[in-house]
Design a protein around this motif. Structure first.
Motif, PDB file in Angstrom:
ATOM      1  N   ILE A  78      12.923  -6.287  12.356  1.00 63.68           N
ATOM      2  CA  ILE A  78      13.801  -6.721  10.701  1.00 63.68           C
ATOM      3  C   ILE A  78      13.298  -4.835  10.352  1.00 63.68           C
ATOM      4  O   ILE A  78      14.552  -4.682  10.401  1.00 63.68           O
ATOM      5  CB  ILE A  78      12.592  -7.692  10.299  1.00 63.68           C
ATOM      6  CG1 ILE A  78      12.784  -8.815  11.103  1.00 63.68           C
ATOM      7  CG2 ILE A  78      13.829  -7.637   9.089  1.00 63.68           C
ATOM      8  CD1 ILE A  78      14.145  -8.837  10.416  1.00 63.68           C
ATOM      9  N   ALA A  79      12.426  -4.372  10.066  1.00 60.06           N
ATOM     10  CA  ALA A  79      12.486  -2.794   9.474  1.00 60.06           C
ATOM     11  C   ALA A  79      13.265  -1.970   9.893  1.00 60.06           C
ATOM     12  O   ALA A  79      14.277  -1.293   9.832  1.00 60.06           O
ATOM     13  CB  ALA A  79      10.975  -2.833   9.646  1.00 60.06           C
ATOM     14  N   ARG A  80      13.470  -1.896  11.882  1.00 63.05           N
ATOM     15  CA  ARG A  80      14.118  -0.895  12.641  1.00 63.05           C
ATOM     16  C   ARG A  80      15.675  -0.941  12.142  1.00 63.05           C
ATOM     17  O   ARG A  80      16.587  -0.818  11.732  1.00 63.05           O
ATOM     18  CB  ARG A  80      13.507  -0.675  13.582  1.00 63.05           C
ATOM     19  CG  ARG A  80      14.300   0.567  14.253  1.00 63.05           C
ATOM     20  CD  ARG A  80      13.905  -0.055  15.898  1.00 63.05           C
ATOM     21  NE  ARG A  80      12.676   0.422  15.535  1.00 63.05           N
ATOM     22  CZ  ARG A  80      11.000   0.254  16.446  1.00 63.05           C
ATOM     23  NH1 ARG A  80      11.546  -0.692  16.191  1.00 63.05           N
ATOM     24  NH2 ARG A  80      10.433   0.378  16.687  1.00 63.05           N
ATOM     25  N   LEU A  81      15.915  -2.624  12.046  1.00 63.45           N
ATOM     26  CA  LEU A  81      17.530  -2.695  11.982  1.00 63.45           C
ATOM     27  C   LEU A  81      17.773  -2.214  10.824  1.00 63.45           C
ATOM     28  O   LEU A  81      18.740  -1.977  10.371  1.00 63.45           O
ATOM     29  CB  LEU A  81      17.324  -4.724  12.292  1.00 63.45           C
ATOM     30  CG  LEU A  81      19.352  -5.183  11.846  1.00 63.45           C
ATOM     31  CD1 LEU A  81      19.826  -4.534  12.352  1.00 63.45           C
ATOM     32  CD2 LEU A  81      18.578  -6.894  11.392  1.00 63.45           C
ATOM     33  N   GLN A 103       7.645  -3.983   5.058  1.00 69.87           N
ATOM     34  CA  GLN A 103       6.568  -4.409   5.594  1.00 69.87           C
ATOM     35  C   GLN A 103       6.624  -4.393   6.551  1.00 69.87           C
ATOM     36  O   GLN A 103       8.238  -4.626   7.516  1.00 69.87           O
ATOM     37  CB  GLN A 103       7.031  -6.099   5.074  1.00 69.87           C
ATOM     38  CG  GLN A 103       6.613  -7.065   3.489  1.00 69.87           C
ATOM     39  CD  GLN A 103       7.298  -7.594   3.239  1.00 69.87           C
ATOM     40  OE1 GLN A 103       8.040  -8.101   4.020  1.00 69.87           O
ATOM     41  NE2 GLN A 103       7.103  -8.256   1.854  1.00 69.87           N
ATOM     42  N   LEU A 104       5.868  -4.538   7.449  1.00 67.67           N
ATOM     43  CA  LEU A 104       5.471  -4.832   9.201  1.00 67.67           C
ATOM     44  C   LEU A 104       4.812  -5.608   9.163  1.00 67.67           C
ATOM     45  O   LEU A 104       4.421  -6.123  10.850  1.00 67.67           O
ATOM     46  CB  LEU A 104       4.881  -2.771   9.661  1.00 67.67           C
ATOM     47  CG  LEU A 104       5.417  -1.946   9.104  1.00 67.67           C
ATOM     48  CD1 LEU A 104       4.970  -0.094   9.586  1.00 67.67           C
ATOM     49  CD2 LEU A 104       7.244  -1.850   9.119  1.00 67.67           C
ATOM     50  N   ARG A 105       4.378  -6.509   8.747  1.00 71.03           N
ATOM     51  CA  ARG A 105       3.189  -7.660   8.448  1.00 71.03           C
ATOM     52  C   ARG A 105       4.231  -8.451   8.130  1.00 71.03           C
ATOM     53  O   ARG A 105       4.912  -9.251   7.210  1.00 71.03           O
ATOM     54  CB  ARG A 105       2.441  -7.807   8.625  1.00 71.03           C
ATOM     55  CG  ARG A 105       1.288  -6.333   8.877  1.00 71.03           C
ATOM     56  CD  ARG A 105      -0.045  -6.907   8.616  1.00 71.03           C
ATOM     57  NE  ARG A 105      -1.123  -5.300   8.550  1.00 71.03           N
ATOM     58  CZ  ARG A 105      -1.933  -5.082   8.673  1.00 71.03           C
ATOM     59  NH1 ARG A 105      -2.607  -6.276   7.581  1.00 71.03           N
ATOM     60  NH2 ARG A 105      -2.550  -3.984   9.003  1.00 71.03           N
ATOM     61  N   PRO A 106       4.288 -10.155   9.469  1.00 67.70           N
ATOM     62  CA  PRO A 106       5.381 -11.015   7.999  1.00 67.70           C
ATOM     63  C   PRO A 106       4.282 -11.762   7.125  1.00 67.70           C
ATOM     64  O   PRO A 106       3.288 -11.738   7.490  1.00 67.70           O
ATOM     65  CB  PRO A 106       4.996 -12.065   9.726  1.00 67.70           C
ATOM     66  CG  PRO A 106       3.766 -11.473  10.104  1.00 67.70           C
ATOM     67  CD  PRO A 106       3.722 -10.024  10.714  1.00 67.70           C
ATOM     68  N   VAL A 107       5.410 -12.148   6.983  1.00 67.30           N
ATOM     69  CA  VAL A 107       4.765 -13.105   5.490  1.00 67.30           C
ATOM     70  C   VAL A 107       5.366 -14.216   5.480  1.00 67.30           C
ATOM     71  O   VAL A 107       6.902 -14.797   5.446  1.00 67.30           O
ATOM     72  CB  VAL A 107       5.393 -12.016   3.986  1.00 67.30           C
ATOM     73  CG1 VAL A 107       4.851 -10.992   4.113  1.00 67.30           C
ATOM     74  CG2 VAL A 107       6.209 -11.753   3.885  1.00 67.30           C
ATOM     75  N   VAL A 138       2.179  -2.346   3.580  1.00 62.22           N
ATOM     76  CA  VAL A 138       3.430  -1.584   3.594  1.00 62.22           C
ATOM     77  C   VAL A 138       3.172  -0.246   4.003  1.00 62.22           C
ATOM     78  O   VAL A 138       2.095   0.001   4.962  1.00 62.22           O
ATOM     79  CB  VAL A 138       4.329  -1.690   2.291  1.00 62.22           C
ATOM     80  CG1 VAL A 138       4.992  -3.061   2.032  1.00 62.22           C
ATOM     81  CG2 VAL A 138       3.720   0.007   1.838  1.00 62.22           C
ATOM     82  N   ALA A 139       4.051  -0.030   5.140  1.00 59.99           N
ATOM     83  CA  ALA A 139       4.415   1.243   5.924  1.00 59.99           C
ATOM     84  C   ALA A 139       4.015   2.276   5.373  1.00 59.99           C
ATOM     85  O   ALA A 139       4.329   2.521   4.678  1.00 59.99           O
ATOM     86  CB  ALA A 139       5.835   1.234   6.741  1.00 59.99           C
ATOM     87  N   ASP A 140       2.941   3.191   6.518  1.00 54.08           N
ATOM     88  CA  ASP A 140       2.899   4.322   5.378  1.00 54.08           C
ATOM     89  C   ASP A 140       3.437   5.377   6.267  1.00 54.08           C
ATOM     90  O   ASP A 140       4.418   4.746   7.129  1.00 54.08           O
ATOM     91  CB  ASP A 140       0.923   5.015   6.011  1.00 54.08           C
ATOM     92  CG  ASP A 140       0.877   4.307   7.408  1.00 54.08           C
ATOM     93  OD1 ASP A 140       1.760   5.306   7.824  1.00 54.08           O
ATOM     94  OD2 ASP A 140      -0.441   4.644   7.538  1.00 54.08           O
ATOM     95  N   LEU A 141       3.621   6.189   6.169  1.00 52.33           N
ATOM     96  CA  LEU A 141       4.161   7.450   5.963  1.00 52.33           C
ATOM     97  C   LEU A 141       4.155   7.317   8.116  1.00 52.33           C
ATOM     98  O   LEU A 141       5.046   7.766   8.428  1.00 52.33           O
ATOM     99  CB  LEU A 141       3.797   9.402   6.210  1.00 52.33           C
ATOM    100  CG  LEU A 141       2.975   9.429   4.205  1.00 52.33           C
ATOM    101  CD1 LEU A 141       3.345  11.044   3.980  1.00 52.33           C
ATOM    102  CD2 LEU A 141       5.126   9.466   4.082  1.00 52.33           C
TER     103      LEU A 141
END
Length: 370
Positions: free
Chosen positions: A91-94, A24-28, A114-117
């Protein structure tokens, strides 16, 4: 307490995650986040329920909370508050960087939200490679004009030119039971016409599913199969890999990758021993088994040759799942292998060598990664 050489090696060994999805790259909101921690239920969780009261939920609180500056086992409210203080990209990078993965092999067939390539590459948390889902190719081909088989082949070859593997979700589209031989051209043409005329977007036709498998084989690149545990759209009874026996006999030397495998990890282990080109992993299941994942990892090591086992997280959605797959695998294989070493069944050097095979060595060979 002084860590053993084996334990230190497991903590730092780089991984190749040979089957994963975007994060995920957008808040939920909380409900969406909790739904993402449940694999089997295709509906929103019941009002009385919480995904935090599961093995996976407990694992998130135990292993992910410290990365957010919280003590292990911080309660769910505190965890979500701390999480909300960061952007989803941070969060994703961490979590992805903390997984210590050098290569991510990404199934792009289910990428909604979700994140693409390109997004994953931009995170700079390891090299990113594509896995092409055969059913997605079929859904493109049926929308193209002209002959379906020709369109499928052209799209597949174009997409696979820069990909490392293909994947089938046959387990979700009728299962492995029944004829898995290659259909003839007339059957494919007729089935494609019926699919187009029916107006359905989702591929369920058995003839076209079989056609896709053999086109995938002809590429010579590894072909992945979802096996066993998944959401309830998958009939678990027909997702037993033993039903693939006839197909495996026709697969020649193309690597066949059995993903997830729970609760059929022993059947998958037998197939990995019986066929030179069959491999398996424990992705997805390791996360959902949480504190019980070490026992599962032990079962993966029962029958399958050690050069036939690979690592994956099958992380999808919350970046915690990409990290947890790695952390629980490290913890579980440490528990299993230290047990072998402490009872003098294995030498420590052999244990470290097997760790390297499963962590990255096998996948590097199978997928021809530099």
């Amino acid at each position: 307490m002084t860590l053993s050489a084996l334990s230190q090696h497991i903590d730092t060994v780089p991984l190749i995650d040979h089957h994963v999805h975007g994060c995920q790259l957008r808040p939920v909101d909380r409900r969406r986040f909790e739904n993402s921690l449940n694999e089997a239920n295709v509906e929103p969780l019941a009002e009385f329920d919480s995904a935090f009261d599961t093995q996976l939920g407990f694992a998130v609180r135990a292993h992910c909370a410290p990365l957010l500056g919280l003590p292990p086992h911080a309660d769910a409210d505190a965890y979500l508050r701390a999480r909300g203080e960061h952007t989803e990209t941070d969060i994703a990078r961490l979590f992805l960087s903390s997984a210590q993965v050098c290569d991510w092999l990404v199934d792009t067939g289910f990428a909604t939200g979700v994140a693409d390539l390109d997004d994953l590459k931009a995170l700079r948390v390891g090299r990113v490679h594509e896995i092409v889902r055969l059913e997605s190719v079929a859904e493109q081909a049926v929308r193209a004009s002209g002959d379906y088989a020709s369109a499928f082949t052209a799209i597949l070859h174009e997409r696979a030119a820069t990909a490392v593997a293909t994947k089938s979700i046959l387990a979700y589209r009728g299962g492995f039971v029944g004829d898995l031989s290659e259909p003839c051209a007339a059957e494919v043409s007729q089935a494609a016409k019926m699919w187009r005329d029916g107006g359905e977007s989702r591929l369920t036709d058995r003839v076209l599913l079989r056609f896709g498998l053999y086109q995938g084989l002809r590429l010579g690149k590894p072909l992945q199969f979802h096996v066993g545990f998944g959401d309830r759209d998958c009939d678990l009874r027909t997702a037993n890999p033993l039903y693939l026996l006839d197909f495996l006999r026709n697969s020649e030397d193309v690597p066949i990758m059995l993903l997830h495998c729970y609760p059929y990890e022993r059947e998958a282990g037998y197939l990995a021993q019986a066929f030179n080109n069959v491999y398996l992993d424990g992705g997805l299941a390791i996360n959902h088994l949480g504190a019980r994942s070490a026992a599962f990892i032990g079962r993966l090591l029962e029958m399958a040759p050690f050069r036939k086992i690979v690592y994956s997280s099958d992380g999808f959605g919350p970046a915690e799942l990409h990290y947890l797959g790695a952390q629980l695998w490290r913890n579980g294989i440490r528990e299993v292998l230290e047990g072998f070493v402490n009872t003098d069944e294995w030498s420590e050097s052999d244990a470290m060598r097997v760790v390297d095979l499963i962590a990255r060595g096998n996948a590097r060979r199978i997928y021809a990664l530099d």
